[in-house]
Write a protein that holds these residues in place. Structure first.
Motif, PDB file in Angstrom:
ATOM      1  N   GLN A 273       0.833  -1.216   0.000  1.00  0.00           N
ATOM      2  CA  GLN A 273       0.000   0.000   0.000  1.00  0.00           C
ATOM      3  C   GLN A 273       0.865   1.261   0.000  1.00  0.00           C
ATOM      4  O   GLN A 273       0.561   2.238  -0.690  1.00  0.00           O
ATOM      5  CB  GLN A 273      -0.937  -0.017   1.213  1.00  0.00           C
ATOM      6  N   ALA A 274       1.974   1.231   0.757  1.00  0.00           N
ATOM      7  CA  ALA A 274       2.867   2.407   0.826  1.00  0.00           C
ATOM      8  C   ALA A 274       3.522   2.666  -0.530  1.00  0.00           C
ATOM      9  O   ALA A 274       3.615   3.821  -0.981  1.00  0.00           O
ATOM     10  CB  ALA A 274       3.926   2.188   1.899  1.00  0.00           C
ATOM     11  N   ILE A 275       3.963   1.607  -1.186  1.00  0.00           N
ATOM     12  CA  ILE A 275       4.602   1.785  -2.498  1.00  0.00           C
ATOM     13  C   ILE A 275       3.574   2.224  -3.535  1.00  0.00           C
ATOM     14  O   ILE A 275       3.856   3.041  -4.414  1.00  0.00           O
ATOM     15  CB  ILE A 275       5.342   0.489  -2.912  1.00  0.00           C
ATOM     16  N   ASP A 276       2.359   1.714  -3.404  1.00  0.00           N
ATOM     17  CA  ASP A 276       1.276   2.131  -4.313  1.00  0.00           C
ATOM     18  C   ASP A 276       1.044   3.638  -4.177  1.00  0.00           C
ATOM     19  O   ASP A 276       0.919   4.355  -5.175  1.00  0.00           O
ATOM     20  CB  ASP A 276       0.014   1.339  -3.959  1.00  0.00           C
ATOM     21  N   ASN A 288       8.694   4.966 -13.287  1.00  0.00           N
ATOM     22  CA  ASN A 288       7.946   4.801 -12.044  1.00  0.00           C
ATOM     23  C   ASN A 288       8.845   4.397 -10.873  1.00  0.00           C
ATOM     24  O   ASN A 288       8.622   3.378 -10.220  1.00  0.00           O
ATOM     25  CB  ASN A 288       6.857   3.749 -12.286  1.00  0.00           C
ATOM     26  N   ILE A 289       9.882   5.203 -10.612  1.00  0.00           N
ATOM     27  CA  ILE A 289      10.897   4.843  -9.614  1.00  0.00           C
ATOM     28  C   ILE A 289      10.490   5.301  -8.205  1.00  0.00           C
ATOM     29  O   ILE A 289      10.029   6.432  -8.012  1.00  0.00           O
ATOM     30  CB  ILE A 289      12.260   5.497  -9.963  1.00  0.00           C
ATOM     31  N   VAL A 290      10.684   4.403  -7.236  1.00  0.00           N
ATOM     32  CA  VAL A 290      10.447   4.717  -5.828  1.00  0.00           C
ATOM     33  C   VAL A 290      11.761   4.495  -5.071  1.00  0.00           C
ATOM     34  O   VAL A 290      12.499   3.556  -5.363  1.00  0.00           O
ATOM     35  CB  VAL A 290       9.321   3.820  -5.262  1.00  0.00           C
ATOM     36  N   ARG A 291      12.033   5.403  -4.094  1.00  0.00           N
ATOM     37  CA  ARG A 291      13.245   5.262  -3.275  1.00  0.00           C
ATOM     38  C   ARG A 291      12.890   4.589  -1.954  1.00  0.00           C
ATOM     39  O   ARG A 291      11.802   4.796  -1.410  1.00  0.00           O
ATOM     40  CB  ARG A 291      13.870   6.633  -2.995  1.00  0.00           C
ATOM     41  N   PHE A 292      13.849   3.837  -1.445  1.00  0.00           N
ATOM     42  CA  PHE A 292      13.620   3.025  -0.247  1.00  0.00           C
ATOM     43  C   PHE A 292      14.880   3.147   0.606  1.00  0.00           C
ATOM     44  O   PHE A 292      15.981   2.880   0.121  1.00  0.00           O
ATOM     45  CB  PHE A 292      13.425   1.583  -0.729  1.00  0.00           C
ATOM     46  N   SER A 293      14.756   3.589   1.841  1.00  0.00           N
ATOM     47  CA  SER A 293      15.954   3.684   2.688  1.00  0.00           C
ATOM     48  C   SER A 293      15.664   3.128   4.076  1.00  0.00           C
ATOM     49  O   SER A 293      14.530   3.194   4.571  1.00  0.00           O
ATOM     50  CB  SER A 293      16.456   5.125   2.770  1.00  0.00           C
ATOM     51  N   MET A 335       8.005  -3.919  -7.927  1.00  0.00           N
ATOM     52  CA  MET A 335       7.897  -4.234  -6.501  1.00  0.00           C
ATOM     53  C   MET A 335       6.457  -4.619  -6.143  1.00  0.00           C
ATOM     54  O   MET A 335       6.220  -5.573  -5.393  1.00  0.00           O
ATOM     55  CB  MET A 335       8.354  -3.029  -5.683  1.00  0.00           C
ATOM     56  N   MET A 336       5.488  -3.903  -6.698  1.00  0.00           N
ATOM     57  CA  MET A 336       4.081  -4.214  -6.393  1.00  0.00           C
ATOM     58  C   MET A 336       3.689  -5.578  -6.969  1.00  0.00           C
ATOM     59  O   MET A 336       2.994  -6.355  -6.319  1.00  0.00           O
ATOM     60  CB  MET A 336       3.160  -3.101  -6.906  1.00  0.00           C
TER      61      MET A 336
END
Length: 378
Positions: A273-276, A288-293, A335-336
């Motif tokens: 849900q967070a990545i969505d 459609n890039i998302v960052r993750f740390s 990822m989704m």
């Protein structure tokens, strides 16, 4: 040929075989459905050369008469027209009769249609599949295997072998792998009656997607027969043939890392849900890039930034986090897709560095593995 049949059962059969029919075929007769009837029941066949689907409707089922056969025979009818007619017939009783060779009358209530059929003798014969390699899987497990792998096949025809799912049997187990070279999905299972001889086949992703629509949502057994250039899936009343892809599938086992620098356990549903949400602002042209740390505080930060639109940041608590601090970027879509395949369970994510592939697995279950290549942004 003349028989009466219940319209709802006829429609079920037509809907199955229509999944194999394409209007873009080299052999014109393949735009039709082959219909064969005898005292045992009705068999319908649809094919586009790559996929062939045969469905059988028995004359009697659990003591109920479904088909009354007055005269056996066969005919090929234009699929599109025949399915539209069947869908719109006014009553549940349908009579189909062939007279003067190819003249076909379809009658229901006060409606009567007259179609010109084609000679069934001109329809290609079914592939000859011997039971040399035969094993079975429950239908619901088959559907899971397809759902957990087929989305990762390549959509590009530049490397045709990657448009299929690699099924490989060795050491009593079955491994199903799909990759488009940016991500990989693998499902392991141990069928009860695997053939002793190992095999390695590549089934087109398109075939598996169509098969998935036909398989029942229960534990009914599906027989799988592997032949030279074909694979056959058999359920109680449906035969589904697919051609196999030719060529050698790349060795994907060396892509899967065995050592990790950072490991995170997180609720899969919350992460999905967070990545969505983060992907809502991810720029389309940047894939459609998302960052993750993540650092040693057990909190993950998920963010995305689009100069034209704005940015989003979201914090998510991890159940467990060990190893080095991490900053990584990846495709939100990949990822989704991977999280949906793992289906809402707690997920272990193992990283080997910001630019190395990382893997996702359900906690306590190593049968499903998803691998994703990150994207360079940091």
């Amino acid at each position: 040929m003349k028989f009466e049949i219940m319209r709802d059962r006829l429609l079920d059969g037509i809907n199955d075989v229509m999944k194999a029919i394409s209007q873009k075929v080299a052999i014109p007769i393949l735009t039709g459905i082959k219909i064969e009837v005898n005292e045992k029941g009705l068999t319908m066949t649809g094919s586009d050369s790559d996929i062939t689907i045969c469905t059988f409707i028995p004359a009697e089922d659990n003591g109920e008469q479904i088909i009354k056969v007055a005269e056996k025979g066969n005919i090929v009818l234009q699929a599109k027209v025949f399915s539209e007619i069947a869908r719109k017939l006014p009553t549940n009783e349908v009579t189909i009769e062939v007279v003067n060779g190819l003249q076909t009358h379809i009658q229901s209530g006060k409606s009567e249609f007259h179609l010109i059929g084609s000679d069934a003798e001109d329809y290609p014969v079914l592939p000859d599949v011997k039971d040399d390699y035969l094993f079975s899987l429950p239908s619901d497990l088959m559907k899971s295997i397809i759902r957990e792998t087929v989305f990762a096949v390549s959509q590009q025809e530049t490397r045709p072998i990657l448009t299929g799912v690699h099924w490989e049997a060795k050491d009593g187990g079955l491994s199903c792998v799909a990759t488009d070279s940016h991500r990989l999905a693998r499902r392991l299972t141990v069928p009860e009656d695997m053939p002793d001889m190992p095999f390695s086949i590549v089934i087109p992703g398109k075939s598996l997607q169509e098969l998935n629509k036909i398989l029942p949502d229960n534990s009914e057994s599906v027989d799988i027969v592997i032949a030279d250039q074909q694979v056959l899936f058999k359920t109680r009343n449906v035969l589904f043939y697919s051609r196999l892809l030719e060529g050698n599938y790349p060795d994907t086992s060396r892509l899967i890392p065995s050592e990790y620098k950072t490991s995170i356990v997180v609720n899969g549903k919350h992460l999905l849900q967070a990545i969505d949400r983060a992907s809502l602002l991810a720029r389309e042209e940047r894939n459609n890039i998302v960052r993750f740390s993540a650092d040693d505080s057990n909190v993950i930060e998920i963010s995305s930034n689009s100069p034209e639109v704005g940015k989003v940041e979201e914090l998510l608590e991890a159940t467990d986090l060990s190893g080095e601090d991490l900053k990584i970027s990846f495709s939100a879509k990949y990822m989704m897709d991977a999280l949906k395949a793992i289906d809402g369970q707690d997920v272990s994510i193992h990283f080997t560095g910001a630019m190395r592939p990382f893997i996702l697995q359900a906690v306590g279950d190593d049968t499903i593995l998803q691998l994703i290549l990150p994207v360079r942004t940091y």
